[in-house]
Design an enzyme around this catalytic site. Structure first.
Site, PDB file in Angstrom:
ATOM      1  N   ASP A  85     -17.904-154.191-152.173  1.00 46.39           N
ATOM      2  CA  ASP A  85     -18.122-154.708-153.526  1.00 46.39           C
ATOM      3  C   ASP A  85     -19.571-155.110-153.769  1.00 46.39           C
ATOM      4  OD1 ASP A  85     -15.411-154.462-153.749  1.00 46.39           O
ATOM      5  OD2 ASP A  85     -15.043-156.537-154.338  1.00 46.39           O
ATOM      6  N   ASP A  86     -19.931-155.137-155.057  1.00 40.80           N
ATOM      7  CA  ASP A  86     -21.143-155.754-155.595  1.00 40.80           C
ATOM      8  C   ASP A  86     -22.381-154.880-155.638  1.00 40.80           C
ATOM      9  OD1 ASP A  86     -19.488-157.895-155.745  1.00 40.80           O
ATOM     10  OD2 ASP A  86     -20.563-159.126-154.304  1.00 40.80           O
ATOM     11  N   HIS A 119     -16.475-152.667-161.036  1.00 39.60           N
ATOM     12  CA  HIS A 119     -16.455-154.095-160.685  1.00 39.60           C
ATOM     13  C   HIS A 119     -17.128-154.923-161.782  1.00 39.60           C
ATOM     14  CE1 HIS A 119     -15.472-157.188-157.914  1.00 39.60           C
ATOM     15  NE2 HIS A 119     -16.702-157.450-157.511  1.00 39.60           N
ATOM     16  N   HIS A 174     -20.549-159.022-163.111  1.00 45.08           N
ATOM     17  CA  HIS A 174     -19.738-159.831-162.212  1.00 45.08           C
ATOM     18  C   HIS A 174     -19.408-161.210-162.780  1.00 45.08           C
ATOM     19  CE1 HIS A 174     -18.164-161.589-158.523  1.00 45.08           C
ATOM     20  NE2 HIS A 174     -18.124-160.350-158.043  1.00 45.08           N
ATOM     21  N   HIS A 195     -18.644-156.369-148.458  1.00 44.87           N
ATOM     22  CA  HIS A 195     -19.652-156.332-149.524  1.00 44.87           C
ATOM     23  C   HIS A 195     -20.913-155.622-149.045  1.00 44.87           C
ATOM     24  CE1 HIS A 195     -17.003-159.746-150.390  1.00 44.87           C
ATOM     25  NE2 HIS A 195     -17.186-159.412-151.648  1.00 44.87           N
TER      26      HIS A 195
END
Length: 286
Positions: free
Chosen positions: A106-107, A157, A161, A251
């Site tokens: 993620d991210d 995503h 965020h 991540h």
């Protein structure tokens, strides 16, 4: 410099979110804390004491706590012919097709860590899922193109965020739509999967995700790598949690992800040697 300023701004926004306006359904921690933009500093909410005889108010969850609440079960999807079903809970694992494990990151993408992760995946000839933030993808289109070339799945995503449960419906749509647009532009296909930041899902997120043709995917094994617990700890969490159909959350951005990079180099060959098939899910089988 521009990307570092972006990450600094995002951390500042998270640090300012002292009071959250809504709670999430018994579900979870999103990939990162932030989905992890590794929020290392826990936020403290000081509420006034309740009046005598009044029931104690329920303390709002901090962003980092969303990541630590386990998600459980599948919600029955509301189906409409010809459309992606609207689920009430995210998918937590994939069908067990012979000791399958799905690795998710993620991210990102982040040019400091994502290339090393891609190199390790390529070395072992496996594919993974990357749930990207639109603003990061916008600054690193070459990494999206590489993901496409190497067969990796890119999920949505959101753009920046945010905590979706605190946003209006039109803002959630914008966060999702802008990200899908940039993914399509540089990866070649629109995302078919999405993951809510912090694992904070609400009805609007499920409905809008379905309208945009995406299935909600959470995770089974949380490495908590955003806390930077040490490479050995991350490796242990993956290897201890490995089981047919699990989805592993890690991540590739949002902070110092060097431990995540090193951990992948260790646990991936061990998973393969143990007979696990590390791959990406197929929509038609969920």
């Amino acid at each position: 410099m521009q990307k570092d300023q972006l990450l600094t701004r995002r951390r500042a926004l998270l640090a300012g979110a002292v009071t959250l306006g809504a709670a999430v359904p018994a579900g979870g921690r999103g990939g990162r804390v932030r989905s992890g933009r590794g929020v290392g500093d826990l936020l403290v909410h000081r509420a006034s004491p309740p009046a005598a005889g009044a029931p104690a108010a329920r303390r709002p969850l901090r962003p980092s706590e969303y990541r630590l609440r386990p998600l459980t079960g599948y919600g029955p999807p509301r189906t409409v012919p010809g459309r992606t079903p609207v689920r009430e809970e995210p998918l937590l694992k994939v069908p067990d097709n012979g000791r399958t494990v799905v690795l998710t990151f993620d991210d990102g993408p982040d040019p400091r860590y994502t290339p090393d992760i891609l190199d390790t995946l390529a070395r072992h000839e496996v594919r993974a899922m990357f749930f990207v933030c639109g603003e990061m993808a916008h600054y690193n289109p070459d990494l999206l193109a590489r993901m496409a070339d190497e067969g990796h799945v890119v999920g949505n995503h959101t753009w920046s965020h945010p905590l979706l449960t605190s946003l209006r419906r039109r803002t959630i749509r914008s966060e999702m739509e802008r990200t899908s647009d940039v993914v399509e532009r540089h990866h070649g296909t629109r995302p078919e999967w999405f993951r809510a930041p912090y694992g904070a899902w609400n009805r609007a997120a499920f409905e809008l995700g379905a309208e945009l043709g995406m299935e909600p995917l959470a995770w089974t094994v949380d490495t908590l790598d955003w806390t930077e617990p040490g490479t050995r700890t991350i490796v242990g969490r993956v290897e201890d949690g490995a089981a047919p159909g699990v989805v592993v959350l890690s991540h590739d951005a949002g902070g110092d992800r060097s431990q995540s990079v090193k951990a992948l180099r260790s646990y991936l060959p061990h998973l393969l040697d143990s007979g696990y098939h590390v791959t990406v899910p197929r929509r038609e089988y969920v």
